[in-house]
Design a protein around this motif. Sequence first.
Motif, PDB file in Angstrom:
ATOM      1  N   ASP A 193      14.458  -0.077   8.150  1.00 29.18           N
ATOM      2  CA  ASP A 193      14.775   0.737   6.793  1.00 29.18           C
ATOM      3  C   ASP A 193      13.896   0.263   5.686  1.00 29.18           C
ATOM      4  OD1 ASP A 193      16.732   2.049   8.406  1.00 29.18           O
ATOM      5  OD2 ASP A 193      18.502   0.626   7.520  1.00 29.18           O
ATOM      6  N   LEU A 194      13.749  -0.999   5.533  1.00 32.49           N
ATOM      7  CA  LEU A 194      12.645  -1.255   4.464  1.00 32.49           C
ATOM      8  C   LEU A 194      11.284  -0.867   4.781  1.00 32.49           C
ATOM      9  CD1 LEU A 194      14.151  -5.132   4.048  1.00 32.49           C
ATOM     10  CD2 LEU A 194      14.301  -3.252   2.384  1.00 32.49           C
ATOM     11  N   ARG A 195      10.665  -1.001   5.759  1.00 32.99           N
ATOM     12  CA  ARG A 195       9.426  -0.375   6.322  1.00 32.99           C
ATOM     13  C   ARG A 195       9.440   0.978   6.067  1.00 32.99           C
ATOM     14  NH1 ARG A 195       5.658  -2.839   9.321  1.00 32.99           N
ATOM     15  NH2 ARG A 195       7.064  -4.459  10.029  1.00 32.99           N
ATOM     16  N   ALA A 196      10.506   1.673   6.478  1.00 31.55           N
ATOM     17  CA  ALA A 196      10.398   3.001   6.135  1.00 31.55           C
ATOM     18  C   ALA A 196      10.416   3.703   4.786  1.00 31.55           C
ATOM     19  CB  ALA A 196      11.595   3.980   7.027  1.00 31.55           C
ATOM     20  N   ALA A 197      10.956   2.922   3.910  1.00 32.78           N
ATOM     21  CA  ALA A 197      11.097   3.155   2.311  1.00 32.78           C
ATOM     22  C   ALA A 197       9.930   2.806   1.703  1.00 32.78           C
ATOM     23  CB  ALA A 197      12.335   2.503   1.901  1.00 32.78           C
ATOM     24  N   SER A 198       9.081   1.618   2.249  1.00 32.70           N
ATOM     25  CA  SER A 198       7.926   1.237   1.733  1.00 32.70           C
ATOM     26  C   SER A 198       6.844   2.042   1.247  1.00 32.70           C
ATOM     27  CB  SER A 198       7.578  -0.089   2.177  1.00 32.70           C
ATOM     28  OG  SER A 198       6.268  -0.668   1.805  1.00 32.70           O
ATOM     29  N   LEU A 199       6.307   2.202   0.176  1.00 31.04           N
ATOM     30  CA  LEU A 199       5.315   3.074  -0.096  1.00 31.04           C
ATOM     31  C   LEU A 199       4.085   2.423   0.379  1.00 31.04           C
ATOM     32  CD1 LEU A 199       5.806   4.814  -3.610  1.00 31.04           C
ATOM     33  CD2 LEU A 199       5.476   5.974  -1.345  1.00 31.04           C
ATOM     34  N   VAL A 200       3.861   1.056   0.184  1.00 29.42           N
ATOM     35  CA  VAL A 200       2.721   0.219   0.389  1.00 29.42           C
ATOM     36  C   VAL A 200       2.446   0.538   2.042  1.00 29.42           C
ATOM     37  CG1 VAL A 200       2.003  -2.162   0.960  1.00 29.42           C
ATOM     38  CG2 VAL A 200       3.038  -1.639  -1.258  1.00 29.42           C
ATOM     39  N   VAL A 201       3.549   0.511   2.998  1.00 25.70           N
ATOM     40  CA  VAL A 201       3.342   0.639   4.363  1.00 25.70           C
ATOM     41  C   VAL A 201       2.626   1.901   4.608  1.00 25.70           C
ATOM     42  CG1 VAL A 201       4.468   0.907   6.640  1.00 25.70           C
ATOM     43  CG2 VAL A 201       5.131  -0.832   4.951  1.00 25.70           C
ATOM     44  N   SER A 202       3.310   3.060   3.832  1.00 24.38           N
ATOM     45  CA  SER A 202       2.663   4.266   4.320  1.00 24.38           C
ATOM     46  C   SER A 202       1.296   4.556   3.641  1.00 24.38           C
ATOM     47  CB  SER A 202       3.828   5.486   3.731  1.00 24.38           C
ATOM     48  OG  SER A 202       3.775   5.308   2.415  1.00 24.38           O
ATOM     49  N   THR A 203       1.022   3.814   2.319  1.00 25.27           N
ATOM     50  CA  THR A 203      -0.408   4.120   1.642  1.00 25.27           C
ATOM     51  C   THR A 203      -1.454   3.376   2.586  1.00 25.27           C
ATOM     52  OG1 THR A 203       0.820   4.251  -0.439  1.00 25.27           O
ATOM     53  CG2 THR A 203      -1.416   3.662  -0.526  1.00 25.27           C
ATOM     54  N   ALA A 204      -0.991   2.186   3.013  1.00 28.56           N
ATOM     55  CA  ALA A 204      -1.847   1.378   3.823  1.00 28.56           C
ATOM     56  C   ALA A 204      -2.457   2.081   5.159  1.00 28.56           C
ATOM     57  CB  ALA A 204      -1.406   0.075   4.152  1.00 28.56           C
ATOM     58  N   GLU A 205      -1.575   2.807   5.623  1.00 27.78           N
ATOM     59  CA  GLU A 205      -1.724   3.704   6.734  1.00 27.78           C
ATOM     60  C   GLU A 205      -2.739   4.955   6.563  1.00 27.78           C
ATOM     61  OE1 GLU A 205       2.005   4.820   8.267  1.00 27.78           O
ATOM     62  OE2 GLU A 205       2.226   2.643   9.134  1.00 27.78           O
ATOM     63  N   ASP A 206      -3.123   5.223   5.284  1.00 24.93           N
ATOM     64  CA  ASP A 206      -4.030   6.240   4.824  1.00 24.93           C
ATOM     65  C   ASP A 206      -5.337   5.694   4.616  1.00 24.93           C
ATOM     66  OD1 ASP A 206      -5.306   8.360   3.965  1.00 24.93           O
ATOM     67  OD2 ASP A 206      -3.703   8.946   2.207  1.00 24.93           O
ATOM     68  N   GLU A 207      -6.485   6.412   5.586  1.00 23.65           N
ATOM     69  CA  GLU A 207      -7.590   5.739   5.233  1.00 23.65           C
ATOM     70  C   GLU A 207      -8.387   6.110   4.208  1.00 23.65           C
ATOM     71  OE1 GLU A 207      -9.583   7.554   8.904  1.00 23.65           O
ATOM     72  OE2 GLU A 207      -8.469   6.458  10.341  1.00 23.65           O
ATOM     73  N   LYS A 208      -7.883   6.960   3.305  1.00 18.38           N
ATOM     74  CA  LYS A 208      -8.430   7.240   2.027  1.00 18.38           C
ATOM     75  C   LYS A 208      -7.911   6.504   0.987  1.00 18.38           C
ATOM     76  CE  LYS A 208      -9.358  12.094   3.556  1.00 18.38           C
ATOM     77  NZ  LYS A 208      -8.945  13.594   3.048  1.00 18.38           N
ATOM     78  N   ALA A 209      -6.911   5.762   1.190  1.00 14.37           N
ATOM     79  CA  ALA A 209      -6.152   5.050   0.058  1.00 14.37           C
ATOM     80  C   ALA A 209      -7.281   4.085  -0.400  1.00 14.37           C
ATOM     81  CB  ALA A 209      -5.031   4.149   0.497  1.00 14.37           C
ATOM     82  N   ASN A 210      -7.272   3.731  -1.839  1.00 13.88           N
ATOM     83  CA  ASN A 210      -8.193   2.959  -2.517  1.00 13.88           C
ATOM     84  C   ASN A 210      -7.188   1.734  -2.997  1.00 13.88           C
ATOM     85  OD1 ASN A 210      -7.314   3.721  -5.079  1.00 13.88           O
ATOM     86  ND2 ASN A 210      -8.569   5.535  -4.950  1.00 13.88           N
ATOM     87  N   PRO A 211      -7.843   0.620  -3.656  1.00 15.23           N
ATOM     88  CA  PRO A 211      -7.105  -0.471  -3.947  1.00 15.23           C
ATOM     89  C   PRO A 211      -6.141  -0.033  -5.327  1.00 15.23           C
ATOM     90  CG  PRO A 211      -9.314  -1.371  -3.587  1.00 15.23           C
ATOM     91  CD  PRO A 211      -9.328   0.404  -3.500  1.00 15.23           C
ATOM     92  N   GLN A 212      -6.705   0.994  -6.030  1.00 21.67           N
ATOM     93  CA  GLN A 212      -5.555   1.342  -7.087  1.00 21.67           C
ATOM     94  C   GLN A 212      -4.308   2.002  -6.592  1.00 21.67           C
ATOM     95  OE1 GLN A 212      -6.065   0.841 -10.575  1.00 21.67           O
ATOM     96  NE2 GLN A 212      -3.691   1.358 -10.477  1.00 21.67           N
ATOM     97  N   ASP A 213      -4.722   2.781  -5.421  1.00 21.70           N
ATOM     98  CA  ASP A 213      -3.464   3.360  -4.774  1.00 21.70           C
ATOM     99  C   ASP A 213      -2.315   2.264  -4.245  1.00 21.70           C
ATOM    100  OD1 ASP A 213      -4.517   6.060  -5.265  1.00 21.70           O
ATOM    101  OD2 ASP A 213      -5.710   6.009  -3.351  1.00 21.70           O
ATOM    102  N   LEU A 214      -3.002   1.440  -3.701  1.00 17.38           N
ATOM    103  CA  LEU A 214      -2.252   0.255  -3.098  1.00 17.38           C
ATOM    104  C   LEU A 214      -1.314  -0.574  -3.949  1.00 17.38           C
ATOM    105  CD1 LEU A 214      -4.768  -1.029  -0.218  1.00 17.38           C
ATOM    106  CD2 LEU A 214      -2.608   0.180   0.036  1.00 17.38           C
ATOM    107  N   LEU A 215      -2.063  -0.857  -5.258  1.00 18.31           N
ATOM    108  CA  LEU A 215      -1.413  -1.431  -6.428  1.00 18.31           C
ATOM    109  C   LEU A 215      -0.153  -0.508  -6.818  1.00 18.31           C
ATOM    110  CD1 LEU A 215      -0.993  -3.726  -8.347  1.00 18.31           C
ATOM    111  CD2 LEU A 215      -2.698  -2.821  -9.794  1.00 18.31           C
ATOM    112  N   SER A 216      -0.569   0.580  -7.042  1.00 14.65           N
ATOM    113  CA  SER A 216       0.409   1.647  -7.665  1.00 14.65           C
ATOM    114  C   SER A 216       1.779   1.701  -6.789  1.00 14.65           C
ATOM    115  CB  SER A 216      -0.032   2.954  -7.699  1.00 14.65           C
ATOM    116  OG  SER A 216      -1.073   2.991  -8.679  1.00 14.65           O
ATOM    117  N   ALA A 217       1.324   1.751  -5.282  1.00 14.05           N
ATOM    118  CA  ALA A 217       2.470   1.803  -4.445  1.00 14.05           C
ATOM    119  C   ALA A 217       3.308   0.361  -4.371  1.00 14.05           C
ATOM    120  CB  ALA A 217       1.880   1.953  -2.923  1.00 14.05           C
TER     121      ALA A 217
END
Length: 596
Positions: free
Chosen positions: A40-64
């Motif tokens: 449940d925690l993994r499914a709720a985490s924006l970090v987890v889903s953002t990290a799976e996006d190849e287009k994500a940048n460091p600012q996206d990861l920090l915001s998540a």
Amino acid sequence: MGRGFGRCAVAIVIAGWAGMASGTEVRLTVSGAGQGLEGDLRAASLVVSTAEDEKANPQDLLSAARADYARLVGVLYGAGYYSPVVHIIVDGAEAAAIPPYGAPARIGTIALSVTTGPRFAFSRARLAPLAPGTELPEGFAAGKTAESGVIVDAVTAGIDGWRAQGHAKAALAGQSLVADHARNTVDADIRLSPGPRLTFGKLTLSGTTRMREERVRAIAGLPSGETFSPDALERSATRLRRSGVFRSVTLNEAAAPGPDGTLDIEAALVDDKKRRLGVGAELSSLEGLRVSAFWLHRNLMRGGERLRIDAEAGGIGGESGGTDYRLGANITRPATFGPDTSLSVFGNLEELDEPEYFEHKFELGFGLSRQISDDLTVGAGVTYRYSEVEDALGDRSFNHITFPLFATRDKRDDRLNASNGTYVHLAATPFVGIDNSTSGAQIVADTRAYRGFGADDRTVLAARVQVGSVVGASTGEVPPDILFFSGGGGTVRGQPYQSLGVDLPSGDTIGGRGFLGLSTELRVGVTESIGVVGFADAGYVGPDSWPGGSGDWHTGAGLGLRYDTGIGPIRFDIAAPVSGSTGDGVQFYIGIGQAF
């Protein structure tokens, strides 16, 4: 950073790699009393889903990462853990301490660390006042786990209870939710404000619709002047959607009631496209190709009327009979005698070149259908039909006035690809002969049942029973399309189309007055879109009005493939005869939708 205090149980650590984006590794660690929460925690985490996006940048990861504190704590509160500690470490630094727009040029690792703490229980669970008959969730009680979702569900149930009694503006008046970290308990004291009992006011319109206002109100059937009811409001919305005119229907309650205790309702409507064109096709190795098309015009006279013109050609290139043609037109007007009753006026021209007869037919009539409930429809009508027939009994013509009656209860979970539920259709069509034609009646029944098994109902057992009878007239006194044959895709697959009827001493075959069809299928999903089917069909036709010993049976069986398109499966079946003397060899059938 979410923090709390309290005794922790023996730590249970679950860690795993969650994904990579631009070389960033994400790890999730769960410890404390909360077992089984990692998913449940993994499914709720924006970090987890953002990290799976190849287009994500460091600012996206920090915001998540900064957003994940509240998201993870929300999951824990939902499970009854009110003293969690959550750390989100971005390359050694707490994410909450990094400036919102201060992401480094590269992020190597993000570590999510969750300590759940102990689970809390309700020391008190009070919600008042309650409307008569209100049932609160079972979990909202002293001693039960204090899940935040249960509190929300209890408030929703309390408000819905008052709304069902006509108190449309019932609302939350106040709440006291106190977590005692020393005792691991939650004291919940919630107060509701029922507000006054209201009646329906007028229906107003907004949005983009061509339909006349008085027709919108007639179709919706909002019971103005009666006590407010959420069910009545939903029925009005359903009627508007069922008309087929609108792409979007939303009924909104006025923000405040009027001084006379009435509550106006706003209908926000968006028209669907005026016109629609559709085509269909079905192929059988023996019956040939059947193609169909329709043209639909919605809201023809700005009163919700729908004009539909259908054209069909069947038996193209087939080996059973010749080519059949049909052209029909139908105008339907909703809310003709009340909001749940529709009027249809129709006409049909048909030329049927069937294996055992040739017929020209003309029909003109009207009918009324009434929606009794979401799953029950009844109807009646009057039709004039004229037909000219060539068959084993000679050249004949028939004039009849028919009085079709029907009732349909459809409780399937999906009308195109059912996995559970039932379908029952009963119809009786008395016919009165004119110009020396004979009177009588045709009675038919079609019942189907579906039962799913396993995860997501991937295995489905389906069964169908069809019954038909002609009473009051002999086989030679009615048009052959009122009689019954068996064989082909709609009755017994593997047997030739309309191959079973009643044999005459001359060796010719005509339709029977009694019919019984039995079908069963076992449907198994192999993947999300591909399924396999095993099936067996049986059919009986006899000269008497009801199945008996004087008729004949034949059966067929086979295998099939299904490909789910999202709007219905594409069907491919291969079948062969099992018993009976009406056919041999293998036949195949291709179409859209399940066989039944």
